[in-house]
Design a protein around this motif. Structure first.
Motif, PDB file in Angstrom:
ATOM      1  N   ALA A 326       3.462   1.006  -6.688  1.00 43.10           N
ATOM      2  CA  ALA A 326       2.946   2.265  -6.163  1.00 43.10           C
ATOM      3  C   ALA A 326       2.949   2.298  -4.638  1.00 43.10           C
ATOM      4  CB  ALA A 326       1.534   2.505  -6.681  1.00 43.10           C
ATOM      5  N   ASN A 327       3.064   1.140  -4.011  1.00 44.18           N
ATOM      6  CA  ASN A 327       2.987   1.102  -2.549  1.00 44.18           C
ATOM      7  C   ASN A 327       4.189   0.365  -1.961  1.00 44.18           C
ATOM      8  OD1 ASN A 327       1.706   1.720  -0.087  1.00 44.18           O
ATOM      9  ND2 ASN A 327       0.787  -0.324   0.016  1.00 44.18           N
ATOM     10  N   SER A 356       4.331   2.810   1.225  1.00 51.11           N
ATOM     11  CA  SER A 356       4.481   4.248   1.023  1.00 51.11           C
ATOM     12  C   SER A 356       4.330   5.034   2.317  1.00 51.11           C
ATOM     13  CB  SER A 356       3.446   4.734  -0.006  1.00 51.11           C
ATOM     14  OG  SER A 356       2.130   4.377   0.421  1.00 51.11           O
TER      15      SER A 356
END
Length: 627
Positions: A326-327, A356
């Motif tokens: 997610a990052n 991100s």
């Protein structure tokens, strides 16, 4: 001999006493003179001047004396005598020394010992003086080991044993070497210089002797931290910000390699990220401490620093923090990658890893794999810009090739696929794809074109390769050809008009030796039929030999060509056959019985090729009847 020496000493002592008495008398006389001066009865200066004129020499006793302890006093006496040897009392004396660091000389001739050494004592009266030697040599009267009743050494700790020697006044006597021994060398060892070494934990007694004096001390050898060891849990990996799956187990051992219990172990993050629980804990009976480690949010290597009380060194434990999907963002730094097959790309392949927010993620492991060819990483981890590079050697097959890049363990972030196009490399070989060793009619184009294939060193077809074609026999329409996208070139070869072996040479730019192709030219189909040396005439009912020859359009004899014969009268045997290697066939023609012109027809079955042979046939001659 001992008695004589003692008597001499007694005489010297008596002499010193007398001189001291005289000195005392002189001092009394000086007091009297001061009194007389004060009362105005006499002039002291005139009186002393008169005494000084009588003085002939100064005597100093003893000539040498020794102090055996710092602070001891040595008493020296000086007398002034005239030329007849009579003592002159009342003359003042000045006392001094050449080394005030060794002794201090008082006004009455007393020398106080200050430091080990030798000094000269000087007594002066006017221009007259005398010298004596003062020796300070400390003499040991007691020794002691250490300042406390018990000494302590750590394991493998080595230092001089603390020995103190004292003189009679309790001053330390430096520089003396004792004779040492220990009650248990397996616990405490000591060498001849007094260097003691703790061997194993325990208690031993240390003994020292010096100048007839002895001392002893109880010595305790205690365990000393030697090293920290990572028993388990090091080199783990987990997603950034997550706790490691296994606890970190650290053991503290002594310098002798034994587990140390009850020593405080402390941990801290090297970069201040993450957390260790607890951050300090004592070791258990096996010398172990257990710690839970939660990694920081940044991917890459993270380090936990472990220390222990009384231990100078530290232990660094490393764990790997994988990037979190997610990052994490991945991308290739280059586009339109390509090059010759089996060759290394001219520039390294680059990839970039950021979070991100676009911030670089350094120190993350990068793994490169290819299905064909080879890849060599220039660095195993992303740099400060979050980038990593590798040298990519393409595989031997042309077309699109893929490079697979993993960040971290590859379980959290999907692999990045980098593509490159592999083109054919330089020309390395030429092959005959089709059309070699054909057989064809002389003077005619071969039924199939000769197909040539140009390849690189990996066996890939090379498009746009230039070929030069030359027919040693026959002809080709074009001498220069270029391969198509499949690396093929087609040659239309017209054979020479003469039957036999034919040769075609092909040269390709980049290859030294030419490629040689062969073909065989055979006579073409029957195109001509003719009678060879036909008979001019024959006899009706008789026989004649007829030979035919079949040739192609270029006059080449056609062997194995079928031939058939027909006649309107008479007969022919055989009526069918095939030509020999010279294209000929012979038959026997039986003429008809009727005289006149007769015709033999020869033809090639299945072809519009025929020939007629007409010869006159003579009848039997008529005989004249007798009359």
């Amino acid at each position: 001999m001992a008695k004589s020496s003692q008597s001499t000493k007694n005489i010297l002592a008596a002499a010193v006493t007398v001189l001291a008495t005289l000195a005392t008398m002189g001092a009394g006389l000086a007091s009297i003179l001061r009194f007389a001066k004060d009362e105005g009865l006499v002039d002291p200066s005139s009186y002393l001047a008169g005494l000084a004129k009588r003085a002939a020499w100064v005597r100093l006793t003893p000539a040498s004396d020794t102090a055996h302890a710092l602070g001891d006093s040595l008493h020296f006496a000086a007398t002034v005598s005239d030329s007849n040897g009579l003592v002159i009392s009342g003359l003042p004396l000045v006392w001094s020394t050449d080394d005030s660091a060794v002794v201090q000389v008082l006004r009455d001739g007393t020398a106080i010992a200050l430091k080990t050494g030798v000094a000269t004592i000087l007594a002066s009266s006017g221009v007259l003086s005398a010298r004596a030697r003062a020796v300070v040599r400390q003499q040991v009267t007691a020794i002691r080991i250490g300042s406390d009743s018990t000494l302590a050494f750590g394991e493998r700790e080595s230092r001089p044993a603390p020995l103190f020697a004292y003189d009679a006044r309790g001053r330390v006597v430096p520089g003396r070497v004792a004779v040492w021994r220990t009650s248990d060398p397996s616990i405490l060892d000591i060498d001849s210089t007094g260097q003691a070494t703790g061997i194993n934990p325990g208690v031993a007694t240390l003994f020292a002797s010096l100048d007839g004096f002895s001392a002893q001390a109880r010595v305790t050898v205690y365990p000393m931290p030697g090293a920290l060891q990572a028993v388990s849990g090091d080199e783990q990996r987990a997603p950034a910000g997550a706790a490691l799956p296994q606890p970190l187990v650290i053991r503290l051992i002594s310098r002798r390699g034994r587990p140390m219990e009850g020593t405080m172990v402390r941990v801290r993050s090297a970069d201040g990220s993450g957390a260790a629980t607890p951050d300090s804990t004592p070791t258990d009976g096996d010398g172990k401490a257990r710690i839970r480690w939660t990694l920081g949010d940044r991917p890459g290597r993270q380090t936990l620093v472990v220390s222990a009380d009384q231990l100078d060194s530290t232990l660094a434990v490393v764990a790997e923090a994988d990037p979190v999907r997610a990052n994490a963002r991945t991308a290739a730094t280059g586009t339109d990658l390509g090059g010759p097959a089996s060759a290394e790309l001219t520039e390294p392949v680059g990839v970039r890893l950021t979070d991100s927010a676009g911030r670089a993620l350094p120190d993350v492991p990068v793994t490169w794999t290819v299905s064909q060819g080879a890849v060599a990483a220039l660095a195993s981890r992303t740099d400060s810009l979050g980038e990593a590079r590798a040298r990519w050697t393409l595989g031997p097959r042309t077309g699109r090739q893929q490079l697979r890049v993993l960040f971290g363990s590859g379980r959290s972030v999907p692999p990045l696929i980098v593509t490159a196009t592999a083109a054919a490399g330089p020309v390395a070989a030429t092959r005959i794809a089709a059309g070699d060793a054909q057989r064809g009619a002389a003077g005619v184009e071969l039924p199939k074109p000769v197909v040539l294939l140009v390849l690189d060193q990996g066996g890939n077809p090379v498009p746009e390769a230039r070929l030069t074609v030359k027919a040693e026999t026959g002809s080709v329409p074009e001498g220069e050809l270029t391969t198509d996208s499949a690396g093929l070139a087609r040659v239309h070869w017209t054979l020479a008009r003469q039957p036999g072996p034919q040769k075609l040479l092909v040269r390709v730019a980049g290859i030294t030796s030419p490629l040689t192709l062969g073909a065989v030219a055979v006579p073409g189909p029957a195109a001509n039929l003719a009678f060879v040396a036909p008979p001019a005439a024959g006899a009706a009912g008789g026989t004649a030999r007829a030979v035919v020859e079949i040739t192609d359009q270029f006059g080449n004899a056609v062997p194995d060509a079928p031939v058939a014969f027909t006649v309107k009268s008479g007969a022919v045997t055989p009526a069918r056959g095939v030509t020999d290697k010279k294209g000929r066939f012979a038959t026997t023609w039986t003429l008809g019985r009727l005289p006149g012109d007769q015709t033999l027809t020869a033809r090639v079955p299945g072809a519009d090729v025929r020939a007629n042979l007409t010869i006159p046939a003579a009848g039997p001659s008529k005989r004249k009847q007798p009359s």
